[in-house]
Motif scaffolding. Structure first.
Motif, PDB file in Angstrom:
ATOM      1  N   PHE A   1       3.633  -7.162   9.351  1.00  0.00           N
ATOM      2  CA  PHE A   1       2.279  -6.732   8.962  1.00  0.00           C
ATOM      3  C   PHE A   1       1.824  -5.545   9.823  1.00  0.00           C
ATOM      4  N   ASP A   2       2.134  -5.581  11.119  1.00  0.00           N
ATOM      5  CA  ASP A   2       1.766  -4.457  12.003  1.00  0.00           C
ATOM      6  C   ASP A   2       2.455  -3.169  11.548  1.00  0.00           C
TER       7      ASP A   2
ATOM      8  N   GLN B   1       3.505  -2.520   8.567  1.00  0.00           N
ATOM      9  CA  GLN B   1       2.915  -2.096   7.288  1.00  0.00           C
ATOM     10  C   GLN B   1       1.604  -1.352   7.523  1.00  0.00           C
ATOM     11  N   GLU B   2       0.759  -1.882   8.407  1.00  0.00           N
ATOM     12  CA  GLU B   2      -0.523  -1.209   8.670  1.00  0.00           C
ATOM     13  C   GLU B   2      -0.288   0.196   9.229  1.00  0.00           C
TER      14      GLU B   2
ATOM     15  N   PHE C   1       0.744   2.334   6.295  1.00  0.00           N
ATOM     16  CA  PHE C   1      -0.406   2.671   5.439  1.00  0.00           C
ATOM     17  C   PHE C   1      -1.192   3.835   6.053  1.00  0.00           C
ATOM     18  N   GLU C   2      -1.348   3.780   7.374  1.00  0.00           N
ATOM     19  CA  GLU C   2      -2.095   4.826   8.081  1.00  0.00           C
ATOM     20  C   GLU C   2      -1.366   6.166   7.952  1.00  0.00           C
TER      21      GLU C   2
ATOM     22  N   GLU D   1      -8.277   2.708   1.504  1.00  0.00           N
ATOM     23  CA  GLU D   1      -8.585   1.354   1.964  1.00  0.00           C
ATOM     24  C   GLU D   1      -8.462   0.314   0.837  1.00  0.00           C
TER      25      GLU D   1
ATOM     26  N   ARG E   1      -4.974  -0.715   0.477  1.00  0.00           N
ATOM     27  CA  ARG E   1      -4.535  -1.573   1.590  1.00  0.00           C
ATOM     28  C   ARG E   1      -4.978  -3.016   1.359  1.00  0.00           C
ATOM     29  N   GLU E   2      -6.209  -3.179   0.840  1.00  0.00           N
ATOM     30  CA  GLU E   2      -6.734  -4.529   0.607  1.00  0.00           C
ATOM     31  C   GLU E   2      -5.893  -5.266  -0.437  1.00  0.00           C
TER      32      GLU E   2
ATOM     33  N   ARG F   1      -2.663  -6.313   1.234  1.00  0.00           N
ATOM     34  CA  ARG F   1      -2.836  -7.416   2.204  1.00  0.00           C
ATOM     35  C   ARG F   1      -2.931  -8.755   1.473  1.00  0.00           C
TER      36      ARG F   1
END
Ligand SMILES: [Zn+2]
Ligand SMILES: [Zn+2]
Length: 330
Positions: free
Chosen positions: A104-105, A107-108, A111-112, A118, A121-122, A125
């Motif tokens: 998950f880290d 992936q975040e 995404f950045e 956003e 991203r939601e 998630r």
């Protein structure tokens, strides 16, 4: 060996599980997703062979994706079966929290870097959390390239083919005097397997995937049994076709940068794929990212922060290309 088609509404189309029940042990290669309808389909197909989940001795998971591993935990609980998965994917399949947090880290961070809005991203998630919740981890036994697994009086040879997923494996076997391969998501008949989004842990996923495809070409398999949809009668041709597809895609990525000027991965994705929904919000920019990263390492593009631009001279090179294909090294 029996191919068991299983429904799958979310990903690359109907999944396949493969049942080996003609030897001393009953072995299942992949399980489909964890949905109740899939479980019922798989249980019915196993019952057609006079067996039940309790008879399964071994479950091989081709990689960590939920649509291939979703029932491993439940079948292991009923049977005590060993669950085999490549060492790179073992912790994810086992449901280890640290491995999922790491994913998950990553992936975040992706995404950045991609510039993913956003709301996208939601959506992702929520998708990841739902797949994770239902994939309660079995106890797993790691496997690695070159291992052999006995099935139906022959053996499956484990071939590690990273790219789509860090621990993706295909499995070679001599069946009826032919060399065949269970290719999972390394070689699919209709879609090209996603690279770059499907497992953001993979470093330079496009290069790894192209090497996997070349390995399939070189092996000259007589037939491939994929993770989704129908068998592939000419695996080398299909692998070559997917290599060509990626060279065409690389050209399109460069052409987009040529027309748009410096821009981020999400902008390139929107130019190539338009509006995206569901899991494609991950796969579209992921695939563009895999291409941009590979082209960056090859010196064809330059990355500044999150923006990519053509390297000097590449616009002229593009203009001189007639077949709209950019040769990729791998
Ligand atoms: Zn997959
Ligand atoms: Zn799949």
């Amino acid at each position: 060996m029996d191919r068991i088609p299983l429904s799958n509404a979310a990903f690359e189309g109907d999944n396949n599980a493969y049942l080996f029940a003609e030897g001393d042990e009953t072995v299942l290669l992949d399980t489909g997703d964890g949905m109740a309808t899939t479980r019922d389909q798989l249980a019915a197909a196993v019952a057609d062979r006079g067996l039940s989940f309790a008879d399964v001795d071994r479950i091989i998971c081709s990689h960590w994706h939920h649509d291939h591993t979703g029932l491993a935990n439940e079948i292991q609980a009923e049977s005590g079966a060993d669950v085999l998965v490549h060492e790179h994917d073992a912790a994810l399949v086992a449901g280890e929290k640290a491995a999922w947090d790491d994913l998950f880290d990553r992936q975040e961070a992706a995404f950045e870097h991609w510039g993913l809005p956003e709301e996208g991203r939601e959506v992702l998630r929520e998708l990841m959390a739902s797949a994770h919740d239902t994939n309660r981890g079995p106890t797993v036994t790691p496997i690695t390239d070159g291992d052999t697994i006995p099935v139906d009086g022959t053996a499956l040879r484990v071939v590690h083919v990273s790219g789509h997923a860090a621990g993706l494996c295909l499995f070679e076997a001599e069946l009826d005097g032919r060399t065949e391969a269970f290719t999972s998501d390394a070689l699919l008949p209709v879609y090209t397997p996603n690279v770059g989004g499907a497992d953001v842990r993979v470093d330079n996923p496009l290069k790894k995937y192209l090497r996997a495809l070349q390995r399939i070409v070189d092996a000259g398999y007589d037939r491939a049994w994929p993770g989704h949809r129908d068998p592939i009668d000419e695996p080398a041709d299909r692998a070559r076709h997917i290599i060509d597809h990626h060279e065409e895609r690389a050209y399109r990525v460069l052409d987009a940068l040529d027309r748009l000027g410096p821009c981020d991965t999400w902008t390139v994705s929107a130019e190539l794929f338009g509006d995206l929904e569901g899991i494609h919000i991950l796969h579209g920019p992921g695939e563009c990212s895999a291409h941009l990263d590979h082209l960056d390492r090859a010196g064809a593009v330059v990355c500044e922060g999150t923006a990519y631009r053509l390297a000097d001279g590449v616009a002229d090179d593009l203009a001189a290309i007639e077949d709209e294909r950019w040769a990729l090294s791998y």
